[in-house]
Design an enzyme around this catalytic site. Structure first.
Site, mmCIF file in Angstrom:
data_model
loop_
_atom_site.group_PDB
_atom_site.id
_atom_site.type_symbol
_atom_site.label_atom_id
_atom_site.label_comp_id
_atom_site.label_asym_id
_atom_site.label_seq_id
_atom_site.Cartn_x
_atom_site.Cartn_y
_atom_site.Cartn_z
ATOM 1 N NE ARG A 189 44.604 8.414 47.021
ATOM 2 C CZ ARG A 189 43.302 8.671 46.877
ATOM 3 N NH1 ARG A 189 42.618 9.194 47.847
ATOM 4 N NH2 ARG A 189 42.683 8.384 45.756
ATOM 5 C CB THR B 65 48.117 4.316 41.650
ATOM 6 O OG1 THR B 65 48.113 5.673 42.145
ATOM 7 C CG2 THR B 65 49.253 3.598 42.327
ATOM 8 C CG ASP C 225 48.549 8.723 43.807
ATOM 9 O OD1 ASP C 225 48.538 9.699 43.034
ATOM 10 O OD2 ASP C 225 47.531 8.312 44.396
ATOM 11 N N GLY D 236 41.541 5.068 40.974
ATOM 12 C CA GLY D 236 41.858 6.095 39.975
ATOM 13 C C GLY D 236 42.597 5.468 38.804
ATOM 14 N NE ARG E 14 49.059 -5.428 22.956
ATOM 15 C CZ ARG E 14 50.201 -6.086 22.816
ATOM 16 N NH1 ARG E 14 50.922 -6.365 23.892
ATOM 17 N NH2 ARG E 14 50.614 -6.470 21.623
ATOM 18 C CG ASP F 171 50.290 5.641 46.684
ATOM 19 O OD1 ASP F 171 50.182 4.830 45.737
ATOM 20 O OD2 ASP F 171 49.315 6.190 47.205
ATOM 21 C CG HIS G 214 41.230 14.479 37.490
ATOM 22 N ND1 HIS G 214 40.816 15.442 38.374
ATOM 23 C CD2 HIS G 214 40.984 13.282 38.077
ATOM 24 C CE1 HIS G 214 40.315 14.858 39.455
ATOM 25 N NE2 HIS G 214 40.411 13.553 39.300
ATOM 26 C CG ASP H 114 47.860 1.241 49.576
ATOM 27 O OD1 ASP H 114 48.344 0.120 49.360
ATOM 28 O OD2 ASP H 114 48.301 2.052 50.416
ATOM 29 N N GLY H 115 43.859 0.901 47.870
ATOM 30 C CA GLY H 115 42.470 0.542 48.186
ATOM 31 C C GLY H 115 42.057 -0.709 47.426
ATOM 32 N NE ARG I 16 38.890 7.459 43.698
ATOM 33 C CZ ARG I 16 40.187 7.286 43.482
ATOM 34 N NH1 ARG I 16 40.791 6.219 43.942
ATOM 35 N NH2 ARG I 16 40.884 8.182 42.803
HETATM 36 O O1 F6P Z 1 45.149 8.025 43.297
HETATM 37 C C1 F6P Z 1 45.187 8.746 42.108
HETATM 38 C C2 F6P Z 1 44.626 10.136 42.308
HETATM 39 O O2 F6P Z 1 44.691 10.811 41.070
HETATM 40 C C3 F6P Z 1 45.293 10.959 43.405
HETATM 41 O O3 F6P Z 1 46.508 11.509 42.994
HETATM 42 C C4 F6P Z 1 44.217 11.970 43.702
HETATM 43 O O4 F6P Z 1 44.322 12.417 45.036
HETATM 44 C C5 F6P Z 1 42.948 11.175 43.519
HETATM 45 O O5 F6P Z 1 43.276 10.057 42.707
HETATM 46 C C6 F6P Z 1 41.820 11.928 42.865
HETATM 47 O O6 F6P Z 1 40.717 11.095 42.847
HETATM 48 P P1 F6P Z 1 39.381 11.386 42.014
HETATM 49 O O7 F6P Z 1 39.677 11.140 40.568
HETATM 50 O O8 F6P Z 1 38.404 10.413 42.559
HETATM 51 O O9 F6P Z 1 39.025 12.819 42.241
#
Ligand code: F6P
Length: 323
Positions: free
Chosen positions: A171, A125, A127, A11, A21, A129, A249, A103-104, A72
């Site tokens: 997440r 990210t 998140d 994401g 940059r 996290d 988003h 993380d991924g 992804r």
């Molecule tokens: O990891 C970032 C994030 O925005 C999370 O907060 C959310 O759960 C996920 O990605 C949404 O993913 P996608 O944009 O693939 O719907």
């Protein structure tokens, strides 16, 4: 080291461009060529590479999203996918790689590191996290976006004496929920890491009206439940109009904050320094106001007890400070 590559993955988050940059500028300054990999690991497997110079990144620091695009990838999780990616990197003579993602993305970065490519990971990210860093690139902007949205919701909530349940991203992490809830004076904040009984949440909503408040705000992290589920429970228990807003988003977009630009620039630049000095296999971050590094193989560990303790303290503060 003559040639490195940089990519964004997973994401997107505000500040990823500033990190790209930071990599390109530092590399060019020390005579290293940078290749941009487009569309994350998908693009890596397909060989979507383009040389980047300072000219390519002279107008991206302040832009949200990622100019390198992101994805992804399921295919990259397979051995065949990783082999295709390695073949592409080797064919381009890429000796070092900077992966900006969550993380991924770090799992992919570790696979490449173990296959012989020198990799540095940067935490990109919203998140917040990633283990081993107090802040991820994009979190500060996202939490401010969420807070500003809640400010606007309060205006209309007060006009109509309503309760609003606001669902935020994150997440499995409650960082955006806690900090935006605290900063916006929410009655209740529900996060996945620490359970709050629904009765307590409902009591806090009722109490706000008893104290004369004209509205009530409940922030729910997406990892707990949907905003709709929480709103239904409140509406059944309290004689008040309840509405739901899913911020979605919108939290991923927008110009990065000053904090995110600085963090991204420092980490991007340091990633190049490390690769040039022959260091790799690390995820960089910021802890206790200093640059931190942790082995890529250690970033997937469970929630740090210190982080959990901080979240408990913030939730307590939110309860003590809510009206
Ligand atoms: O990891 C970032 C994030 O925005 C999370 O907060 C959310 O759960 C996920 O990605 C949404 O993913 P996608 O944009 O693939 O719907």
């Amino acid at each position: 080291m003559k040639r490195i590559a940089v990519m964004t993955s997973g994401g997107d988050s505000p500040g990823m461009n500033a990190a790209v940059r930071g990599v390109v500028v530092r590399a060019e300054n020390i005579g290293v060529e940078t290749i941009g990999i487009y569309n994350g690991y998908e693009g890596m497997m397909e060989g979507r590479f383009k040389k980047l110079t300072m000219k390519d990144v002279d107008d991206v620091m302040h832009r949200g999203g990622t100019v390198l695009h992101s994805a992804r990838s399921e295919r990259f999780k397979t051995k065949e996918g990783q082999q295709d990616a390695l073949d592409q990197l080797k064919a381009q003579g890429i000796e070092g790689l900077v992966v900006i993602g969550g993380d991924g993305s770090y799992k992919g970065a570790l696979a490449l590191q173990e296959a012989g490519i020198s990799v540095i990971g940067l935490p990109g990210t919203i998140d917040n996290d990633i283990y081993g860093t107090d802040f991820t690139i994009g979190y500060d902007t996202a939490v401010n976006t969420a807070m500003e949205a809640v400010d606007k919701i309060r205006d209309t909530a007060s006009s109509h004496l309503r309760t609003y349940v606001v669902e935020v991203m994150g997440r499995d992490a409650g960082d955006i929920a806690i900090e935006c809830g605290l900063a916006a004076g929410a009655e209740s904040i529900l996060i996945p890491e620490i359970e709050t009984p629904m009765e307590e949440c409902i009591e806090r909503v009722e109490r706000a009206y008893r104290r004369g408040k004209k509205h009530s705000i409940v922030i729910v992290a997406e990892g707990v439940a949907s905003g709709g589920e929480v709103a239904d429970q409140i509406a059944q228990a309290v004689d008040v109009e309840v509405r739901v807003t899913v911020l979605g988003h919108i939290q991923r977009g927008g110009n990065p904050s000053c904090f995110d630009r600085l963090l991204a620039t420092k980490l991007g630049s340091e990633a190049v320094n490390m690769l040039a000095e022959g260091e790799s296999g690390y995820a960089l971050g910021r802890q206790n106001n200093r640059l931190s590094k942790r082995k890529l193989s250690e970033t997937g560990e469970d929630v740090n007890p210190r982080v959990l303790e901080e979240k408990k303290e913030k939730l307590t503060l939110a309860k003590q400070c809510a009206i």
